[in-house]
Design an enzyme around this catalytic site. Structure first.
Site, PDB file in Angstrom:
ATOM      1  N   ARG A 183      -0.720 -17.438  -8.062  1.00 14.72           N
ATOM      2  CA  ARG A 183      -0.037 -16.157  -7.842  1.00 14.72           C
ATOM      3  C   ARG A 183      -0.387 -15.205  -8.978  1.00 14.72           C
ATOM      4  NH1 ARG A 183       4.671 -15.949  -9.688  1.00 14.72           N
ATOM      5  NH2 ARG A 183       5.486 -17.794  -8.637  1.00 14.72           N
ATOM      6  N   TYR A 221       0.422   8.302   6.246  1.00 13.24           N
ATOM      7  CA  TYR A 221       0.312   7.067   7.024  1.00 13.24           C
ATOM      8  C   TYR A 221       1.730   6.619   7.438  1.00 13.24           C
ATOM      9  CZ  TYR A 221      -0.575   2.230   8.232  1.00 13.24           C
ATOM     10  OH  TYR A 221      -0.627   1.039   8.897  1.00 13.24           O
ATOM     11  N   ASP A 234      -3.731   7.746  -2.346  1.00 13.67           N
ATOM     12  CA  ASP A 234      -4.143   6.770  -1.334  1.00 13.67           C
ATOM     13  C   ASP A 234      -5.554   7.162  -0.904  1.00 13.67           C
ATOM     14  OD1 ASP A 234      -4.649   5.383   1.035  1.00 13.67           O
ATOM     15  OD2 ASP A 234      -2.583   5.510   1.760  1.00 13.67           O
ATOM     16  N   LYS A 246      -9.346  -1.428   5.669  1.00 13.40           N
ATOM     17  CA  LYS A 246     -10.131  -0.413   6.368  1.00 13.40           C
ATOM     18  C   LYS A 246     -11.581  -0.430   5.866  1.00 13.40           C
ATOM     19  CE  LYS A 246      -5.956   0.264   7.877  1.00 13.40           C
ATOM     20  NZ  LYS A 246      -5.037   1.238   7.327  1.00 13.40           N
TER      21      LYS A 246
END
Ligand SMILES: *Cc1c(COP(=O)(O)O)cnc(C)c1O
Length: 382
Positions: free
Chosen positions: A49, A101, A173, A198
């Protein structure tokens, strides 16, 4: 360290051949833990992690291609955004672009607003609009450019000047543009965020998020959140996105070429009403797009004349080479109907204020042969 240009960075930036056998690609370290010789006696890795060598290779690639110093990878774009908002505390305020978004809007309003963080959603096409929303509680400005799905362009340098004057963090972003087109840290942003799902991944096979920053203190806070909240991505996915990034520049070049040809085709089509693409000279912020972006990308939205909800759905159903699907940025062309898909979580009155009308169709132009893409649009628009 050799100074590299972007097309070299996507392939080599932040990368080392594997120390054990010289593997050119980093191995997929599918492990949770690492042997210690004595408590604390390890080779820099304790638990996956916190750190994983495959994920670290990807995080170094993220940092390199965005001209930052520190990269962080998360299990999704929204997990990356979630980590940024966790820098804040109750009472803090965020100013965000209004054409946003849908998932980001949902996270801000349905989760973090409930924790006492206040969000202002405003048009930033004119950066000066931001000033009147700033007060002593303002801690973060959140910008998407080009915006989704209206393709508005926000002047990152101008927003950054305002943010710096008031000591407010600026996050961009950069999912739509990718660092191939624009590098927000160079324009003055403090944090760059990606849905690597994306263009960075590029093959519609991984959900992932990323952050890149320059400042060590800010990076430390974000690494703390990444480890404490635990929204990390796995080594297999890290490997796939690292592989995707190696062809980012050639894919983006073709996305831009095909995008340009389709934008021009749509504008000349008698049935098409509006085409939203920052490459047009009459796009309201075309001059800013030209100055802060290398090219105009493969994302286009449009409406057709006299169209409505049902008509728009008919068009996207008729498209065959363009697959009707959520998401964007893969090698294959996709179509979408924001009002019923990506932006369905935004109330109709809110979304129509920003132009997301029922007849709007969004295209993610892929890298197929342009003739086939145009033929497909031709038959669907009929
Ligand atoms: C997809 C997307 C996100 C969310 O990313 P996920 O990987 O789906 O969590 C955020 N911003 C933009 C602009 C996006 O397109």
């Amino acid at each position: 360290m050799i100074k590299m240009k972007f097309n070299t960075k996507v392939i080599h930036g932040g990368q080392k051949h594997d120390a054990a056998y010289g593997a050119v690609m980093p191995p997929i370290y599918q492990t949770t833990t690492y042997a210690q010789t004595t408590p604390g006696g390890h080779k820099g890795y304790e638990y996956s992690r916190t750190h994983n060598p495959t994920r670290n290779a990807l995080e170094n690639a993220f940092a390199s291609i965005e001209n930052g110093n520190y990269g962080l990878a998360f299990g999704s774009g929204l997990a990356a955004i979630d980590a940024v908002i966790k820098l804040l505390k109750p009472g803090d305020e965020v100013i965000s672009t209004n054409d946003l978004y849908g998932g980001s809007f949902r996270l801000f309003t349905k989760i973090f607003q409930g924790f006492g963080i206040k969000f202002h959603f405003i048009g930033m096409e004119n950066a000066i609009n931001i000033e009147s929303y700033i007060n002593t509680n303002t801690k973060l400005i959140w910008v998407e450019t080009p915006t989704n799905p209206m393709m508005s362009i926000i002047d990152v340098k101008a927003v950054s000047a305002i943010a710096k004057r008031h000591s407010i963090l600026l996050a961009v972003d950069n999912t739509f543009a990718t660092p191939y087109l624009q590098q927000p840290l160079d324009l003055g942003a403090d944090i760059v965020m990606h849905s690597a799902t994306k263009y960075l991944g590029g093959h519609s096979d991984v959900v992932m998020g990323g952050l890149v920053v320059k400042d060590k203190a800010l990076a430390d806070k974000l690494y703390f959140i990444q480890n404490a909240s635990g929204a990390i991505c796995g080594p297999q996915d890290s490997f796939l996105v690292l592989r995707g990034i190696k062809t980012l520049h050639v894919r983006m070049q073709r996305h831009c070429e095909n995008g340009k040809a389709i934008a021009k085709y749509l504008v000349s089509h008698p049935k098409v009403e509006n085409v939203y693409w920052p490459g047009f000279e009459n796009h309201p912020n075309h001059h800013i797009a030209k100055s802060q972006m290398k090219d105009f990308g493969g994302m286009i939205s449009f409406t057709s004349k006299g169209s409505n909800f049902e008509e728009a759905i008919k068009i996207v159903e008729k498209l065959k080479v363009f697959t009707l699907a959520e998401s964007l940025g893969g090698v294959e062309s996709l179509s979408g109907h924001p009002a019923s898909m990506t932006h369905a979580s935004i109330p109709k009155v809110e979304r129509e204020k920003t132009g997301v009308v029922d007849s709007l169709i969004r295209l993610s132009v892929g890298i197929e042969d342009i003739d086939d893409l145009i033929a497909d649009l031709k038959q669907a628009l009929g």
